[in-house]
Scaffold this active site. Structure first.
Site, PDB file in Angstrom:
ATOM      1  N   ASP A  77      14.057  11.576  45.859  1.00 27.57           N
ATOM      2  CA  ASP A  77      13.809  11.610  44.429  1.00 27.57           C
ATOM      3  C   ASP A  77      13.884  10.162  43.950  1.00 27.57           C
ATOM      4  O   ASP A  77      14.252   9.260  44.706  1.00 27.57           O
ATOM      5  CB  ASP A  77      14.863  12.489  43.749  1.00 27.57           C
ATOM      6  N   ASP A 124      15.005   9.003  40.196  1.00 29.20           N
ATOM      7  CA  ASP A 124      16.130   8.754  39.301  1.00 29.20           C
ATOM      8  C   ASP A 124      17.455   9.111  39.963  1.00 29.20           C
ATOM      9  O   ASP A 124      17.619  10.202  40.503  1.00 29.20           O
ATOM     10  CB  ASP A 124      15.978   9.571  38.007  1.00 29.20           C
TER      11      ASP A 124
END
EC number: 3.1.3.-
Length: 547
Positions: free
Chosen positions: A50, A52
């Site tokens: 991912d 963030d």
């Protein structure tokens, strides 16, 4: 009987103090990777990430930005009182993993068994008395049908929303502040509407690009630069590992952030880059095809036959992703911080291995390594054992003493909570039990760590083994006697091996009361010896060198 109980109390307190040096010599490593499930990195062919709070970490200014922007949207678009602007973001108020009762407007901490931790229920910014909580919930247990599913919806309509990701911290604080304003000013309001309006305002900070534009305009203020992110990616690339990035963030935002933390050539490190993926739908919806995104962020119309390195794609779905990459059946390890959505779907539905990034882990471990915390927890556990064993004494004098001990235990529990967060305590524990957050983390993450940089401490053929923690019926009989005094019937040496904090614990009989030198690896052991005495136990310590 009074003198007997207090003598046991003093003996237990002395024993707990003598344990502290041994515990202090076995500090937890904040940069370690912890395992819930056995997994060898030598089996992993492909690494996924991912964006963030996985590849990129944000400064404390970001949550203030989100809070202020959502608060202004409440005033300007939802017509909330302008007076709520007097509330500022408090980074020390909430922790992740809390539950919010939408209908009662209560924020609380719940353990792995669905029990509310009393003393952690907040209406607005004020704690709700235990008696009121028990009256509202007919005890402190929340039935299964009232608990939320992965995405916060209850089948019975009694929504108990859990806030799982780091971006939810400003949302919880804003909910509490607006509730506080309405309560203090005797404003009649519908809690369900308030929850929806705050949720929509937080969502709009992301969807309308308010957050993205602010970060891009002052990237050094909001993004914590960390060269170790590039070091991790380069290490994997050097070992021939395939890598991909799947994020809900937009293309230009990711590009600027990755150029800042990794470099202009960041795309060369990834085999596939997917933006605006609309997770968790990405992992479950088979209908949405991929689209190419050009350098200016414009969507192209051409059909995708293969996902190419150096190209950025939008949307799509996991099934098409595996088909177009030819990675179906490959051994994949995916890193992210969304435990309920990303990691849960990939673990339960697709069989991928998963790594959870928990930034709070580092700070909590550092607290757990302090002498004050160790002293408090050692005595708390000893006192709890003392209460358990001495409750058989039913005379009035004994019961008065036991009540004193219970009060001391309650005070120490509160002290323990304050080590982490004054309102809600640790992310991972209630008073004694694992939190609901930890229960899900244990189920959905094979390994977990504070940041990706922890991978730099391990070779890529390293095997993670979960520690064998004793079950309640597996605890050795002498462990109880440490709390109560009395004779230990046999001699044991318990060895802790602190190499990379992968503790090996070995127990074996001993024929001598002298300190024994026993080594798994020369110079890397810490021992403590429990010696048989007629009147009391005596602790002898031999501290070896730490690795």
């Amino acid at each position: 009987m009074k003198s007997y109980l207090w003598s046991r109390y003093r003996e237990a307190k002395r024993a707990s103090k003598e344990l502290v040096p041994s515990i202090m010599s076995n500090m937890l490593n904040p940069d370690a990777i912890f395992s819930n499930n056995e997994m060898s990195l030598s089996d992993i062919e492909i690494y996924g990430f991912d964006y963030d709070y996985t590849l990129v970490f944000y400064s404390k200014h970001l949550h203030t930005l989100i809070f202020n922007a959502a608060r202004d949207l409440l005033v300007n678009e939802h017509r909330y009182p302008a007076e709520i602007r007097k509330y500022d973001y408090d980074p020390n108020f909430a922790i992740r993993g809390l539950h919010y009762d939408v209908h009662r407007a209560l924020l609380m901490k719940i353990d792995a068994f669905h029990y509310i931790q009393l003393g952690t229920v907040y209406r607005g910014l004020s704690v709700v008395p235990d008696e009121e909580v028990i009256a509202m919930y007919d005890g402190s247990h929340v039935p299964l049908e009232q608990m939320s599913d992965f995405y916060g919806k209850s089948s019975q309509g009694n929504t108990m929303k859990q806030f799982m990701d780091i971006f939810s911290l400003p949302e919880m604080t804003l909910l509490s502040c607006v509730n506080e304003h309405f309560l203090k000013n005797n404003i009649d309001y519908e809690p369900v509407h308030l929850y929806k309006d705050v949720k929509d305002s937080i969502r709009d900070v992301h969807i309308k690009g308010i957050m993205y534009r602010a970060i891009e305009a002052d990237i050094e203020k909001y993004i914590c630069y960390a060269e170790q992110t590039r070091a991790v990616l380069a290490k994997l690339a050097d070992h021939g590992k395939k890598m991909f990035l799947i994020t809900n963030s937009p293309s230009s935002f990711v590009d600027k952030g990755m150029k800042f933390i990794v470099g202009k050539d960041w795309r060369d490190l990834f085999d596939v880059v997917i933006v605006q993926a609309d997770k968790p739908n990405f992992f479950n919806d088979k209908r949405r095809p991929f689209r190419k995104v050009n350098e200016r962020g414009v969507l192209l119309w051409d059909k995708i036959h293969k996902l190419q390195k150096g190209q950025i794609y939008k949307q799509g779905n996991l099934y098409e992703f595996l088909k177009l990459t030819g990675w179906r059946g490959s051994k994949v390890l995916y890193f992210g911080d969304h435990i309920y959505s990303d990691l849960a779907d990939l673990t339960l539905k697709h069989g991928w291995r998963t790594g959870a990034i928990i930034p709070e882990l580092r700070s909590e471990i550092k607290i757990m390594n302090t002498e004050s915390y160790i002293q408090t927890m050692t005595w708390l556990q000893t006192l709890t054992g003392l209460l358990e064993h001495m409750q058989v004494h039913r005379d009035s004098d004994s019961q008065m003493i036991l009540e004193e001990w219970k009060k001391e235990r309650k005070d120490m529990r509160e002290m323990n909570r304050n080590f982490f967060n004054a309102q809600f305590g640790s992310l991972f524990r209630t008073d004694e039990n694992p939190t609901y957050f930890l229960r899900r983390l244990s189920r959905f993450a094979d390994i977990y760590m504070a940041s990706l940089s922890c991978l730099l401490n391990y070779e890529l053929d390293y095997t993670f083994y979960p520690r064998r923690t004793p079950l309640q019926h597996e605890l050795p009989p002498w462990s109880d006697q440490l709390c109560t005094g009395g004779e230990v019937r046999c001699l044991f040496v318990v060895l802790f091996h602190p190499l990379m904090r992968k503790d090996r614990r070995e127990t074996f009989p001993c024929q001598s009361e002298e300190t024994i030198s026993y080594s798994l690896e020369e110079g890397k052991n810490n021992l403590f010896l429990i010696c048989k005495r007629r009147e009391r136990e005596r602790m002898l310590y031999s501290e070896g060198k730490r690795n």
